[in-house]
Design a protein around this motif. Structure first.
Motif, PDB file in Angstrom:
ATOM      1  N   MET A   1       0.880  -1.256  -0.037  1.00 10.60           N
ATOM      2  CA  MET A   1      -0.085  -0.083  -0.011  1.00 10.60           C
ATOM      3  C   MET A   1       1.031   1.364   0.009  1.00 10.60           C
ATOM      4  SD  MET A   1      -3.011   1.025   2.700  1.00 10.60           S
ATOM      5  CE  MET A   1      -3.958   2.555   2.414  1.00 10.60           C
ATOM      6  N   THR A   2       1.028   1.833  -1.115  1.00 13.59           N
ATOM      7  CA  THR A   2       2.039   3.052  -1.525  1.00 13.59           C
ATOM      8  C   THR A   2       1.778   4.170  -0.367  1.00 13.59           C
ATOM      9  OG1 THR A   2       1.731   2.126  -3.562  1.00 13.59           O
ATOM     10  CG2 THR A   2       2.964   4.371  -3.263  1.00 13.59           C
ATOM     11  N   SER A   3       0.558   4.508  -0.112  1.00 14.42           N
ATOM     12  CA  SER A   3      -0.073   5.576   0.548  1.00 14.42           C
ATOM     13  C   SER A   3       0.591   5.277   2.047  1.00 14.42           C
ATOM     14  CB  SER A   3      -1.461   5.893   0.663  1.00 14.42           C
ATOM     15  OG  SER A   3      -1.993   4.810   1.087  1.00 14.42           O
ATOM     16  N   ALA A   4       0.766   4.221   2.595  1.00 16.08           N
ATOM     17  CA  ALA A   4       1.114   3.721   4.015  1.00 16.08           C
ATOM     18  C   ALA A   4       2.625   4.098   3.886  1.00 16.08           C
ATOM     19  CB  ALA A   4       0.851   2.349   4.085  1.00 16.08           C
ATOM     20  N   VAL A   5       3.216   3.863   3.047  1.00 14.14           N
ATOM     21  CA  VAL A   5       4.846   3.969   3.126  1.00 14.14           C
ATOM     22  C   VAL A   5       4.901   5.765   2.738  1.00 14.14           C
ATOM     23  CG1 VAL A   5       7.110   3.776   1.807  1.00 14.14           C
ATOM     24  CG2 VAL A   5       5.170   1.888   1.803  1.00 14.14           C
ATOM     25  N   PHE A   6       4.372   6.304   1.985  1.00 15.76           N
ATOM     26  CA  PHE A   6       4.657   7.789   2.015  1.00 15.76           C
ATOM     27  C   PHE A   6       3.969   8.567   3.133  1.00 15.76           C
ATOM     28  CE2 PHE A   6       5.715   6.216  -2.435  1.00 15.76           C
ATOM     29  CZ  PHE A   6       7.259   6.466  -2.562  1.00 15.76           C
ATOM     30  N   GLY A   7       2.970   8.054   3.274  1.00  7.97           N
ATOM     31  CA  GLY A   7       2.291   8.662   4.531  1.00  7.97           C
ATOM     32  C   GLY A   7       2.827   8.800   5.754  1.00  7.97           C
ATOM     33  N   GLN A   8       3.379   7.771   6.188  1.00  9.85           N
ATOM     34  CA  GLN A   8       4.315   7.803   7.491  1.00  9.85           C
ATOM     35  C   GLN A   8       5.441   8.351   7.353  1.00  9.85           C
ATOM     36  OE1 GLN A   8       4.573   3.403   8.106  1.00  9.85           O
ATOM     37  NE2 GLN A   8       3.035   3.561   9.557  1.00  9.85           N
ATOM     38  N   MET A   9       6.251   8.385   5.904  1.00 12.25           N
ATOM     39  CA  MET A   9       7.222   9.314   5.479  1.00 12.25           C
ATOM     40  C   MET A   9       6.992  10.711   6.017  1.00 12.25           C
ATOM     41  SD  MET A   9      10.115   7.576   4.939  1.00 12.25           S
ATOM     42  CE  MET A   9      11.064   8.572   3.851  1.00 12.25           C
ATOM     43  N   ASP A  10       5.699  11.196   5.208  1.00 11.73           N
ATOM     44  CA  ASP A  10       5.316  12.494   5.580  1.00 11.73           C
ATOM     45  C   ASP A  10       5.052  12.860   6.811  1.00 11.73           C
ATOM     46  OD1 ASP A  10       5.416  13.083   2.650  1.00 11.73           O
ATOM     47  OD2 ASP A  10       3.159  12.686   2.503  1.00 11.73           O
ATOM     48  N   ALA A  11       4.577  12.038   7.600  1.00 13.23           N
ATOM     49  CA  ALA A  11       4.461  12.217   9.016  1.00 13.23           C
ATOM     50  C   ALA A  11       5.607  12.242   9.979  1.00 13.23           C
ATOM     51  CB  ALA A  11       3.521  10.965   9.597  1.00 13.23           C
ATOM     52  N   PHE A  12       6.520  11.735   9.584  1.00 13.50           N
ATOM     53  CA  PHE A  12       7.682  11.890  10.276  1.00 13.50           C
ATOM     54  C   PHE A  12       8.437  13.166   9.748  1.00 13.50           C
ATOM     55  CE2 PHE A  12       7.683   7.074  10.518  1.00 13.50           C
ATOM     56  CZ  PHE A  12       7.130   7.076  11.640  1.00 13.50           C
ATOM     57  N   ALA A  13       8.261  13.446   8.468  1.00  9.18           N
ATOM     58  CA  ALA A  13       8.984  14.799   8.155  1.00  9.18           C
ATOM     59  C   ALA A  13       8.319  15.951   8.885  1.00  9.18           C
ATOM     60  CB  ALA A  13       8.830  14.879   6.748  1.00  9.18           C
ATOM     61  N   ILE A  14       6.850  15.733   8.818  1.00 11.46           N
ATOM     62  CA  ILE A  14       6.123  17.042   9.618  1.00 11.46           C
ATOM     63  C   ILE A  14       6.642  17.183  11.139  1.00 11.46           C
ATOM     64  CG2 ILE A  14       4.006  17.638  10.355  1.00 11.46           C
ATOM     65  CD1 ILE A  14       2.830  16.514   7.690  1.00 11.46           C
ATOM     66  N   ALA A  15       6.883  16.037  11.666  1.00  9.85           N
ATOM     67  CA  ALA A  15       7.323  15.831  13.072  1.00  9.85           C
ATOM     68  C   ALA A  15       8.741  16.663  13.104  1.00  9.85           C
ATOM     69  CB  ALA A  15       7.369  14.412  13.694  1.00  9.85           C
ATOM     70  N   ALA A  16       9.367  16.324  12.129  1.00 14.49           N
ATOM     71  CA  ALA A  16      10.924  16.963  11.986  1.00 14.49           C
ATOM     72  C   ALA A  16      10.853  18.505  11.795  1.00 14.49           C
ATOM     73  CB  ALA A  16      11.718  16.360  11.054  1.00 14.49           C
ATOM     74  N   TYR A  17       9.847  18.704  11.010  1.00 19.68           N
ATOM     75  CA  TYR A  17       9.567  20.198  10.695  1.00 19.68           C
ATOM     76  C   TYR A  17       9.308  21.142  11.876  1.00 19.68           C
ATOM     77  CZ  TYR A  17       7.459  24.412   8.834  1.00 19.68           C
ATOM     78  OH  TYR A  17       7.368  25.835   8.385  1.00 19.68           O
ATOM     79  N   ILE A  18       8.330  20.596  12.494  1.00 23.59           N
ATOM     80  CA  ILE A  18       7.674  21.319  13.844  1.00 23.59           C
ATOM     81  C   ILE A  18       8.743  21.296  14.792  1.00 23.59           C
ATOM     82  CG2 ILE A  18       6.272  20.910  15.731  1.00 23.59           C
ATOM     83  CD1 ILE A  18       4.129  19.669  13.487  1.00 23.59           C
ATOM     84  N   ALA A  19       9.688  20.249  14.855  1.00 22.64           N
ATOM     85  CA  ALA A  19      10.672  20.218  16.166  1.00 22.64           C
ATOM     86  C   ALA A  19      11.675  21.285  15.406  1.00 22.64           C
ATOM     87  CB  ALA A  19      11.098  18.791  16.143  1.00 22.64           C
ATOM     88  N   GLY A  20      12.045  21.323  14.358  1.00 22.13           N
ATOM     89  CA  GLY A  20      13.037  22.371  13.901  1.00 22.13           C
ATOM     90  C   GLY A  20      12.579  23.651  14.233  1.00 22.13           C
ATOM     91  N   ARG A  21      11.193  24.159  13.934  1.00 23.10           N
ATOM     92  CA  ARG A  21      10.817  25.407  14.170  1.00 23.10           C
ATOM     93  C   ARG A  21      10.829  25.714  15.643  1.00 23.10           C
ATOM     94  NH1 ARG A  21       7.615  27.699  10.212  1.00 23.10           N
ATOM     95  NH2 ARG A  21       7.423  29.216  11.534  1.00 23.10           N
ATOM     96  N   ARG A  22      10.533  24.816  16.246  1.00 27.55           N
ATOM     97  CA  ARG A  22      10.540  24.945  17.812  1.00 27.55           C
ATOM     98  C   ARG A  22      12.171  25.071  18.424  1.00 27.55           C
ATOM     99  NH1 ARG A  22       5.654  21.060  19.922  1.00 27.55           N
ATOM    100  NH2 ARG A  22       3.975  22.237  19.164  1.00 27.55           N
ATOM    101  N   GLU A  23      12.852  24.491  17.651  1.00 26.62           N
ATOM    102  CA  GLU A  23      14.436  24.198  18.147  1.00 26.62           C
ATOM    103  C   GLU A  23      14.310  23.328  19.480  1.00 26.62           C
ATOM    104  OE1 GLU A  23      16.138  27.976  19.481  1.00 26.62           O
ATOM    105  OE2 GLU A  23      16.196  28.994  17.498  1.00 26.62           O
ATOM    106  N   ASP A  24      13.589  22.176  19.072  1.00 28.06           N
ATOM    107  CA  ASP A  24      13.172  21.194  19.844  1.00 28.06           C
ATOM    108  C   ASP A  24      14.246  19.813  19.327  1.00 28.06           C
ATOM    109  OD1 ASP A  24      12.536  18.834  21.133  1.00 28.06           O
ATOM    110  OD2 ASP A  24      10.425  18.958  20.557  1.00 28.06           O
ATOM    111  N   SER A  25      15.306  19.473  20.022  1.00 29.62           N
ATOM    112  CA  SER A  25      16.281  18.585  19.514  1.00 29.62           C
ATOM    113  C   SER A  25      15.611  17.002  19.522  1.00 29.62           C
ATOM    114  CB  SER A  25      17.503  18.399  20.317  1.00 29.62           C
ATOM    115  OG  SER A  25      16.992  18.281  21.669  1.00 29.62           O
TER     116      SER A  25
END
Length: 318
Positions: A1-25
């Protein structure tokens, strides 16, 4: 299921983006990779190309492994993916967080990872799962089951619930909640019972039981008891119960209830029919008994089910 692969990749990328904006390591140390058996691209369900970062042989140092759903013949896929199963078996017990979504649980079960554990999967494949893995305890009502170093998410889009849960495990509640909000999904998923679809088994080979199944589906809106079903099948009560359960996994009365409730779902999803009329149209003369039966099967009251799944009103163009 392709959407599961890329959907989880997107979720983790969003987490990384939010953490970066907050200077959260809290997310900085996590490297997210897609792995395929030999490192070559594969085509997911629907023909979409999935480009990996590495082969399984280079992913043995993973702290977390996520298995996406199988969208293919399950038993054929399990036979083809012996290398993946062996790779999953290679991780020492409790050394790596192993997780699956939907039918991906079959691969973890095939590797023996799920023996003795409570898990969830896609309810449509529960009979096959129980047949193949009797040592595993299915909790199909639950959309996500966390059993320490093994996590199983339920059907299809539960891959996002799993991603959020993994973010919580790795980086904390605050980042998980923020990512869930960015994705507009609930932090704590509800039961997946409202999403169950009853697909009657018809490949069991018992022609007389198949005939009775057809009779029930035609006559389910009428008052039907066990006596009417034994008359229609021309069997004794004992023989009917034994053969029906063997063929379908349900008693005749359970099957009748599932047919009635599945029909009621279709009515509630469509026109705005009063609940007592829906009850009457699917064979219940007592509305309260219908509401109890509906809640037991669907996990929601008829009114709640209608609000969640009703058709949207037509919107006329200006």
């Amino acid at each position: 299921m392709t959407s599961a692969v890329f959907g989880q990749m997107d979720a983790f990328a969003i987490a990384a983006y939010i953490a970066g904006r907050r200077e959260d390591s809290s997310w900085n140390s996590h490297d997210v990779r897609i792995a395929t058996p030999d490192g070559d691209p594969v085509r997911g369900y629907g023909g979409h190309l999935i480009e990996p970062h590495c082969a399984l042989s280079s992913a043995g140092d993973s702290d977390v492994v996520l298995i996406p759903p199988i969208f293919n013949d399950i038993e054929q896929t399990l036979a083809q993916e012996r290398g993946l199963v062996a790779w999953l078996t290679s991780f020492p017990a409790n050394s790596t967080l192993l997780a699956s979504t939907c039918t991906g649980a079959f691969l973890l079960a095939e590797a023996g990872v799920l023996d003795g554990r409570r898990v969830t999967t896609n309810p449509a494949f529960s009979a096959l799962f129980e047949q193949r893995y009797p040592a595993v305890r299915l909790a199909l009502d639950e959309r996500l089951v966390d059993d320490h170093m093994v996590i199983c998410a339920g059907a299809t889009t539960a891959y996002l619930n799993l991603a959020i849960h993994v973010i919580d495990r790795l980086a904390g509640h605050d980042l998980a909640v923020s990512t869930a909000k960015a994705l507009s999904i609930d932090r704590h998923p509800e039961s997946q019972r409202p999403y169950f679809m009853f697909i009657a088994p018809r490949d069991h080979g018992d022609e007389k039981i198949l005939q009775l199944q057809n009779w029930i589906e035609v006559h389910h809106q009428k008052p039907i008891g066990l006596e009417e079903m034994t008359d229609a099948a021309a069997m004794s009560v004992r023989n009917l119960n034994r053969r029906f359960l063997s063929a379908t996994g349900l008693s005749p009365q359970q099957y009748l209830r599932r047919v009635r409730i599945e029909t009621a779902k279709r009515l509630l999803e469509g026109r705005a029919i009063a609940v007592d009329r829906v009850a009457e149209q699917v064979g219940y003369r007592d509305t309260r008994a219908f509401i109890r039966a509906f809640g037991a099967v669907a996990g929601l009251s008829p009114g709640e089910y209608r609000r969640r799944f009703r058709a949207l009103p037509n919107i006329s163009s200006p």
